[in-house]
Design a protein around this motif. Structure first.
Motif, short mmCIF file in Angstrom:
data_model
loop_
_atom_site.label_atom_id
_atom_site.label_comp_id
_atom_site.label_asym_id
_atom_site.label_seq_id
_atom_site.Cartn_x
_atom_site.Cartn_y
_atom_site.Cartn_z
N UNK A 64 0.87 -1.17 0.00
CA UNK A 64 0.00 0.00 0.00
C UNK A 64 0.91 1.23 0.00
N UNK A 65 1.22 1.69 -1.23
CA UNK A 65 2.23 2.75 -1.37
C UNK A 65 1.78 4.05 -0.71
N UNK A 70 2.40 8.09 3.47
CA UNK A 70 1.82 8.85 4.57
C UNK A 70 2.62 8.62 5.87
N UNK A 71 2.97 7.37 6.13
CA UNK A 71 3.77 7.05 7.32
C UNK A 71 5.09 7.82 7.31
N UNK A 72 5.77 7.76 6.17
CA UNK A 72 7.08 8.42 6.10
C UNK A 72 6.93 9.93 6.23
N UNK A 73 5.94 10.49 5.52
CA UNK A 73 5.79 11.94 5.55
C UNK A 73 5.34 12.46 6.92
N UNK A 82 15.73 10.37 2.14
CA UNK A 82 15.42 8.99 2.55
C UNK A 82 13.95 8.67 2.20
N UNK A 83 13.06 9.60 2.48
CA UNK A 83 11.64 9.39 2.20
C UNK A 83 11.44 9.08 0.71
N UNK A 84 12.06 9.92 -0.10
CA UNK A 84 11.88 9.79 -1.55
C UNK A 84 12.45 8.46 -2.07
N UNK A 85 13.66 8.13 -1.64
CA UNK A 85 14.32 6.94 -2.19
C UNK A 85 13.64 5.66 -1.68
N UNK A 86 13.29 5.63 -0.42
CA UNK A 86 12.69 4.41 0.14
C UNK A 86 11.35 4.13 -0.53
N UNK A 87 10.59 5.18 -0.73
CA UNK A 87 9.29 5.03 -1.38
C UNK A 87 9.45 4.49 -2.80
N UNK A 88 10.39 5.08 -3.50
CA UNK A 88 10.63 4.66 -4.88
C UNK A 88 11.13 3.21 -4.93
N UNK A 89 12.06 2.89 -4.06
CA UNK A 89 12.66 1.55 -4.06
C UNK A 89 11.61 0.49 -3.75
N UNK A 90 10.83 0.73 -2.73
CA UNK A 90 9.87 -0.30 -2.32
C UNK A 90 8.71 -0.45 -3.28
N UNK A 117 14.44 3.61 12.97
CA UNK A 117 13.04 4.05 12.97
C UNK A 117 12.40 3.78 11.60
N UNK A 118 13.11 4.12 10.54
CA UNK A 118 12.61 3.88 9.19
C UNK A 118 12.50 2.38 8.90
N UNK A 119 13.48 1.61 9.37
CA UNK A 119 13.43 0.17 9.11
C UNK A 119 12.17 -0.40 9.73
N UNK A 120 11.82 0.14 10.89
CA UNK A 120 10.60 -0.32 11.56
C UNK A 120 9.35 0.05 10.74
N UNK A 121 9.34 1.26 10.21
CA UNK A 121 8.20 1.69 9.39
C UNK A 121 8.09 0.79 8.14
N UNK A 122 9.23 0.55 7.51
CA UNK A 122 9.24 -0.29 6.31
C UNK A 122 8.74 -1.70 6.66
#
Ligand SMILES: Nc1ncnc2c1ncn2[C@@H]1O[C@H](COP(=O)(O)OP(=O)(O)OP(=O)(O)O)[C@@H](O)[C@H]1O
Ligand SMILES: [Mg+2]
Length: 336
Positions: A64-65, A70-73, A82-90, A117-122
């Protein structure tokens, strides 16, 4: 076998769970149980029902992109790159029905800037139980691989662990924390799994996700951010390309990066290098507010300022970036 239609949901569940346990031995019983469960529920499939009560591996489930975005932002402060790249990668990886290799992300940055923290969100966006999921595995170098003389043993254990878990769930997530403290030899052990092989001994690793965390390159990322600040340029104007060269020096040629000479870089097995910028005073304040909200208390701006002012900032003259990022915010807040 006939089932009493008045049989309750709990009985149906017991039947189902029992069916799952005997699945390997008695296909006839399983068939009957599935039939019974379908009759009871009317519309739920066996898997749907089972997965309501036990954790299931759903590697094929689409990401659910917009929820991840929304979580990252909303939760991750001051990390536009990080927000931009992680979203794109996943999203790219999860939308691809036939990835040619597992997804590998390498997160770099100063202390307390949000890598764990981000790894947990991912993790939570891939498997709802997040770090507690049976399909998410966190390794901490100093905890799991502390002794250099045991590298051979670690390599062996790690290979077996990864093979076993990917066989059980193709979409398993493996997080390696403190990569800068890891002996490169350990990572050598998983190199074949990260490569472009269709299968290794009958197991395909192509749907798995590997995330590496380290402070390597953090000082150089900070220096770039500081250069921008001193030039009066906005933090949000820092682009990935401004940091690529920096990371190549700080990570690729750094003996302590954990990736150095591990061959992962030479063979282009890391898909994305993700920089985390050092956090400023305003971000620390945001962390304090987020923590207050999480604790269910009203936001008291007085306390927010006091906690933020207790943190130490560098460089000595300008005092822009928090030494520990947001790391000690939670424990400091306990005093108020
Ligand atoms: N950018 C951020 N946005 C929101 N919260 C953050 C951010 N960075 C850190 N935090 C908060 O601070 C805590 C500690 O951060 P985290 O453990 O992710 O740091 P880290 O980058 O892994 O640091 P280290 O390199 O020291 O391990 C997090 O649990 C989170 O509550
Ligand atoms: Mg960390």
């Amino acid at each position: 076998m006939r089932l009493d239609p008045r049989l309750g949901g709990a009985a149906a569940l017991r039947l189902l769970l029992a069916a799952h346990v005997v699945a390997a031995f008695e296909p006839i019983t399983v068939g009957i149980a599935i039939g019974a469960a379908s009759a009871l529920t009317g519309y739920l499939s066996y898997k749907d029902l089972y997965c309501r009560f036990a954790e299931c591996c759903r590697s094929e489930r689409p990401l659910n992109a917009s929820a991840l975005k929304q979580d990252l932002e909303e939760k991750l402060f001051g990390q536009h790159l990080a927000t931009e790249v992680i979203l794109k990668a996943l999203t790219g990886f999860k939308n691809n029905k036939n990835p040619k290799k597992p997804l590998t992300l390498s997160l770099h940055g100063w202390a307390g800037t949000g890598k764990n923290f981000v790894s947990q969100i991912v993790a939570e966006n891939l498997h709802p139980k997040g770090l507690k999921s049976n399909f998410v595995h966190l390794f901490v170098s100093t905890l799991h691989f502390p002794h250099e003389q045991h590298i051979k043993l670690y390599q062996d254990q790690l290979q077996r662990w990864i093979r076993g878990n990917v066989s059980a769930c193709a979409g398993s997530v493996f997080i390696f924390d403190e990569m800068d403290k890891l002996h490169p030899g350990v990572i050598d052990a998983i190199k074949p799994f990260l490569d472009y092989y269709e299968q290794i001994d009958g197991v395909s690793y192509r749907k798995a996700i590997f995330i590496f965390l380290s402070n390597a390159g953090g000082d150089l990322i900070t220096k770039t951010a500081l250069d921008f600040w001193r030039a009066g340029r906005k933090r949000e104007d820092i682009q990935l390309k401004d940091l690529e060269a920096v990371l190549s020096v700080g990570v690729f040629n750094n003996k302590h990066s954990g990736l150095w000479h591990s061959g992962l870089i030479d063979r282009n097995l890391i898909d994305y290098f993700i920089p985390f910028l050092p956090l400023e005073y305003r971000h620390v304040k945001m962390c304090v507010r987020a923590e207050m909200k999480a604790r269910g208390s009203a936001i008291d701006e007085d306390v927010v300022t006091r906690v933020a002012e207790e943190m130490t900032f560098f460089p000595k003259d300008e005092k822009i970036y928090s030494d520990k990022g947001c790391k000690t915010v939670q424990s400091r807040l306990d005093f108020y």
